[in-house]
Design a protein around this motif. Structure first.
Motif, PDB file in Angstrom:
ATOM      1  N   ARG A 165      11.526  -8.510  32.542  1.00  0.00           N
ATOM      2  CA  ARG A 165      12.442  -9.172  31.616  1.00  0.00           C
ATOM      3  C   ARG A 165      13.214 -10.322  32.274  1.00  0.00           C
ATOM      4  O   ARG A 165      13.507 -11.328  31.630  1.00  0.00           O
ATOM      5  CB  ARG A 165      13.439  -8.146  31.056  1.00  0.00           C
ATOM      6  N   ILE A 166      13.567 -10.167  33.558  1.00  0.00           N
ATOM      7  CA  ILE A 166      14.434 -11.143  34.212  1.00  0.00           C
ATOM      8  C   ILE A 166      14.308 -10.956  35.719  1.00  0.00           C
ATOM      9  O   ILE A 166      14.013  -9.848  36.188  1.00  0.00           O
ATOM     10  CB  ILE A 166      15.903 -10.953  33.742  1.00  0.00           C
ATOM     11  N   SER A 167      14.537 -12.019  36.475  1.00  0.00           N
ATOM     12  CA  SER A 167      14.465 -11.908  37.932  1.00  0.00           C
ATOM     13  C   SER A 167      15.776 -11.364  38.483  1.00  0.00           C
ATOM     14  O   SER A 167      16.829 -11.441  37.845  1.00  0.00           O
ATOM     15  CB  SER A 167      14.179 -13.273  38.567  1.00  0.00           C
ATOM     16  N   ARG A 168      15.720 -10.827  39.695  1.00  0.00           N
ATOM     17  CA  ARG A 168      16.934 -10.312  40.318  1.00  0.00           C
ATOM     18  C   ARG A 168      17.959 -11.429  40.522  1.00  0.00           C
ATOM     19  O   ARG A 168      19.156 -11.232  40.299  1.00  0.00           O
ATOM     20  CB  ARG A 168      16.619  -9.633  41.657  1.00  0.00           C
ATOM     21  N   ASP A 169      17.499 -12.606  40.960  1.00  0.00           N
ATOM     22  CA  ASP A 169      18.424 -13.721  41.174  1.00  0.00           C
ATOM     23  C   ASP A 169      19.123 -14.109  39.878  1.00  0.00           C
ATOM     24  O   ASP A 169      20.338 -14.356  39.866  1.00  0.00           O
ATOM     25  CB  ASP A 169      17.670 -14.930  41.738  1.00  0.00           C
ATOM     26  N   GLN A 170      18.381 -14.167  38.789  1.00  0.00           N
ATOM     27  CA  GLN A 170      18.979 -14.529  37.501  1.00  0.00           C
ATOM     28  C   GLN A 170      19.996 -13.479  37.064  1.00  0.00           C
ATOM     29  O   GLN A 170      21.074 -13.820  36.555  1.00  0.00           O
ATOM     30  CB  GLN A 170      17.881 -14.674  36.436  1.00  0.00           C
ATOM     31  N   TYR A 171      19.650 -12.204  37.263  1.00  0.00           N
ATOM     32  CA  TYR A 171      20.558 -11.156  36.823  1.00  0.00           C
ATOM     33  C   TYR A 171      21.819 -11.127  37.684  1.00  0.00           C
ATOM     34  O   TYR A 171      22.922 -10.925  37.169  1.00  0.00           O
ATOM     35  CB  TYR A 171      19.873  -9.790  36.856  1.00  0.00           C
ATOM     36  N   GLN A 172      21.663 -11.347  38.962  1.00  0.00           N
ATOM     37  CA  GLN A 172      22.842 -11.379  39.831  1.00  0.00           C
ATOM     38  C   GLN A 172      23.785 -12.511  39.424  1.00  0.00           C
ATOM     39  O   GLN A 172      25.012 -12.346  39.455  1.00  0.00           O
ATOM     40  CB  GLN A 172      22.421 -11.536  41.293  1.00  0.00           C
ATOM     41  N   ALA A 173      23.221 -13.639  39.015  1.00  0.00           N
ATOM     42  CA  ALA A 173      24.051 -14.751  38.547  1.00  0.00           C
ATOM     43  C   ALA A 173      24.811 -14.370  37.269  1.00  0.00           C
ATOM     44  O   ALA A 173      25.981 -14.737  37.099  1.00  0.00           O
ATOM     45  CB  ALA A 173      23.187 -15.979  38.314  1.00  0.00           C
ATOM     46  N   GLY A 193      22.777  -7.587  29.177  1.00  0.00           N
ATOM     47  CA  GLY A 193      21.395  -7.295  28.819  1.00  0.00           C
ATOM     48  C   GLY A 193      21.019  -5.836  28.849  1.00  0.00           C
ATOM     49  O   GLY A 193      19.818  -5.512  28.816  1.00  0.00           O
ATOM     50  N   TRP A 194      22.023  -4.929  28.867  1.00  0.00           N
ATOM     51  CA  TRP A 194      21.682  -3.502  28.928  1.00  0.00           C
ATOM     52  C   TRP A 194      20.843  -3.078  27.734  1.00  0.00           C
ATOM     53  O   TRP A 194      19.802  -2.427  27.887  1.00  0.00           O
ATOM     54  CB  TRP A 194      22.953  -2.661  29.012  1.00  0.00           C
ATOM     55  N   GLU A 195      21.284  -3.405  26.543  1.00  0.00           N
ATOM     56  CA  GLU A 195      20.562  -2.987  25.343  1.00  0.00           C
ATOM     57  C   GLU A 195      19.183  -3.617  25.248  1.00  0.00           C
ATOM     58  O   GLU A 195      18.285  -3.093  24.585  1.00  0.00           O
ATOM     59  CB  GLU A 195      21.383  -3.336  24.094  1.00  0.00           C
ATOM     60  N   ASP A 196      18.996  -4.746  25.900  1.00  0.00           N
ATOM     61  CA  ASP A 196      17.697  -5.422  25.891  1.00  0.00           C
ATOM     62  C   ASP A 196      16.807  -5.008  27.051  1.00  0.00           C
ATOM     63  O   ASP A 196      15.731  -5.584  27.239  1.00  0.00           O
ATOM     64  CB  ASP A 196      17.907  -6.937  25.921  1.00  0.00           C
ATOM     65  N   GLY A 197      17.259  -4.036  27.831  1.00  0.00           N
ATOM     66  CA  GLY A 197      16.410  -3.481  28.882  1.00  0.00           C
ATOM     67  C   GLY A 197      16.245  -4.345  30.110  1.00  0.00           C
ATOM     68  O   GLY A 197      15.264  -4.216  30.838  1.00  0.00           O
ATOM     69  N   TRP A 198      17.224  -5.205  30.378  1.00  0.00           N
ATOM     70  CA  TRP A 198      17.108  -6.066  31.545  1.00  0.00           C
ATOM     71  C   TRP A 198      17.333  -5.310  32.851  1.00  0.00           C
ATOM     72  O   TRP A 198      16.928  -5.771  33.917  1.00  0.00           O
ATOM     73  CB  TRP A 198      18.105  -7.212  31.461  1.00  0.00           C
ATOM     74  N   VAL A 199      17.995  -4.164  32.753  1.00  0.00           N
ATOM     75  CA  VAL A 199      18.405  -3.473  33.972  1.00  0.00           C
ATOM     76  C   VAL A 199      18.485  -1.983  33.702  1.00  0.00           C
ATOM     77  O   VAL A 199      18.668  -1.544  32.565  1.00  0.00           O
ATOM     78  CB  VAL A 199      19.779  -4.028  34.448  1.00  0.00           C
ATOM     79  N   ALA A 200      18.316  -1.186  34.765  1.00  0.00           N
ATOM     80  CA  ALA A 200      18.475   0.262  34.700  1.00  0.00           C
ATOM     81  C   ALA A 200      19.353   0.702  35.855  1.00  0.00           C
ATOM     82  O   ALA A 200      19.396   0.043  36.901  1.00  0.00           O
ATOM     83  CB  ALA A 200      17.121   0.965  34.773  1.00  0.00           C
ATOM     84  N   VAL A 201      20.071   1.806  35.665  1.00  0.00           N
ATOM     85  CA  VAL A 201      20.843   2.391  36.749  1.00  0.00           C
ATOM     86  C   VAL A 201      19.933   3.324  37.533  1.00  0.00           C
ATOM     87  O   VAL A 201      19.370   4.270  36.974  1.00  0.00           O
ATOM     88  CB  VAL A 201      22.064   3.159  36.199  1.00  0.00           C
ATOM     89  N   GLN A 202      19.758   3.036  38.820  1.00  0.00           N
ATOM     90  CA  GLN A 202      18.864   3.859  39.649  1.00  0.00           C
ATOM     91  C   GLN A 202      19.240   3.669  41.117  1.00  0.00           C
ATOM     92  O   GLN A 202      19.213   2.549  41.634  1.00  0.00           O
ATOM     93  CB  GLN A 202      17.393   3.478  39.426  1.00  0.00           C
ATOM     94  N   ASP A 203      19.593   4.758  41.773  1.00  0.00           N
ATOM     95  CA  ASP A 203      19.981   4.684  43.174  1.00  0.00           C
ATOM     96  C   ASP A 203      18.844   4.112  44.024  1.00  0.00           C
ATOM     97  O   ASP A 203      17.656   4.256  43.699  1.00  0.00           O
ATOM     98  CB  ASP A 203      20.357   6.072  43.691  1.00  0.00           C
TER      99      ASP A 203
END
Length: 422
Positions: free
Chosen positions: A176-184, A216-226
């Motif tokens: 869905r998105i790159s790590r760099d984009q999400y961190q921004a 973007g949580w509802e759109d599935g951009w990211v998950a919580v995972q240790d």
């Protein structure tokens, strides 16, 4: 870090949930049913998780602060919660004391105002000596003894790590998105994060926050995972076209990670239908899908069509002693270790025939106990002629707090090809 526990509604919820967890109920389920949302829920989780993590310490403190004799259970719970906030909250001490004295009315125990006030003020006067004496009581005897036996030099480090709140680990959905984009995006919303050099999709936030506040949580951009859990898919390294079995898949974090890394033929199993439904919802949110089936992984005739799997992930049920800092209620429920070890061995031996010659199996637990991990794997290798260990530096026992991750164990095994010695 929350600034404290403000509001009668929040303290009322804490006084209802805390004794229920001590009696055996699951903290995460009770938090969901508390009716609190947003910052209130975050404050409640901070308070309860911390008090559960330090329950042994808090009980030890009360032994010094209270006269011997039978005490009211609700007042004892209130005092533990109040002591935890005094130890770690950021509000003025007088405000914390006043609020918890008033909280006696929330449980119909106004008669205890004087007692609560006296106990909390005595703690503040004698705090340095009391705190120093109480740390050894943080873990139950059954666990402390096992940690001391298994880690004669490292057990104090493990205990200290278990008393710290875990950071928030995120896995960015690369589909869905790159790590760099999400961190921004996080930075734009005022959430500082750092990358993990060894995990290409991971970001670490120093403090927890409600997931629905994540962009973007509802759109599935990211998950919580240790981070330790994210290692599973990275070690198994799925390839397109491979047939993969996720043998104990719910709640689905590792299944989703396998799919995001390019696995396109995954069968996800779980023995409980409600847990498998949670997995399917989690996959749907992230725009992923795969085959799922309610089945006991060790009973391969119930789901296996005879076509071997190239790779198997066996994230076995365990004591969860490696994730105490994230789930402190584990400290309060001694596991049935003989039953767990029997189940782990049963699952490992049960799924092995479905693995293709030359295929790989990743055995994983979130446990720190050798009998669930290295000793069990050694026994399996000793008796399974066609099994050998794959040397991978990411495998073995990880301790809680190591690289900011949870405690996990991984062993990557390989099945000998036809005519090949193990």
């Amino acid at each position: 870090m929350t600034e404290g526990v403000q509001g009668a509604r929040l303290r009322r919820a804490a006084l209802a949930v805390y004794p229920a967890v001590l009696a055996g109920e699951r903290l995460d389920f009770l938090l969901d049913r508390s009716g609190l949302r947003g910052s209130e829920r975050a404050s409640l989780q901070w308070l309860l998780s911390g008090a559960l993590r330090e329950s042994g310490i808090l009980q030890e403190l009360l032994q010094h602060l209270l006269r011997p004799g039978k005490q009211d259970e609700q007042i004892l719970a209130l005092l533990q919660l109040a002591l935890f906030e005094l130890r770690h909250g950021q509000r003025p001490d007088f405000a914390i004391v006043n609020d918890w004295v008033s909280a006696s009315q929330l449980v119909g125990k106004s008669w205890a105002k004087g007692l609560i006030n006296a106990v909390l003020r005595r703690y503040l006067r004698e705090r340095p000596g009391l705190d120093a004496d109480a740390v050894s009581a943080s873990h139950p005897d059954w666990l402390l003894q096992r940690l001391q036996d298994a880690y004669p030099t490292d057990w104090p480090t493990i205990v200290r790590a278990n008393l710290q709140a875990a950071p928030l680990w995120l896995r960015v959905n690369r589909r869905r998105i790159s790590r760099d984009q999400y961190q921004a995006l996080l930075q734009e919303q005022g959430h500082a994060s750092q990358r993990c050099a060894t995990l290409p999709d991971a970001l670490i936030l120093p403090q927890s926050l409600p997931v629905r506040e994540l962009p973007g949580w509802e759109d599935g951009w990211v998950a919580v995972q240790d981070g330790a859990a994210q290692l599973a898919a990275e070690i198994l390294a799925p390839q397109a076209g491979e047939r993969i079995l996720d043998a104990c898949a719910a709640p689905g974090g590792k299944t989703a990670h396998l799919l995001s890394l390019g696995a396109d033929d995954v069968l996800a199993l779980d023995s409980a239908a409600p847990r498998l439904q949670r997995l399917e919802v989690a996959l749907q949110r992230q725009g992923l899908s795969t085959q799922t089936r309610v089945a006991d992984a060790a009973q391969i005739s119930s789901y296996w069509d005879g076509r071997p799997f190239h790779a198997i992930l066996l994230d076995a049920p365990c004591s969860a002693t490696g994730i105490i800092r994230r789930h402190p209620d584990i400290l309060h429920h001694a596991p049935d270790l003989p039953r767990l070890c029997q189940e782990q061995a049963r699952l490992l031996r049960g799924v092995w025939p479905a693995l293709a010659p030359g295929g790989r199996l990743l055995y994983a637990t979130c446990s720190l106990l050798p009998e669930e991990n290295e000793l069990l794997v050694q026994d399996f290798l000793h008796t399974q002629a066609d099994a050998c260990r794959v040397d991978d530096p990411r495998c073995g026992q990880r301790l809680p707090g190591q690289e900011e991750m949870d405690g996990f164990y991984y062993a990557l095994l390989r099945k000998s090809a036809a005519g090949e010695a193990a």
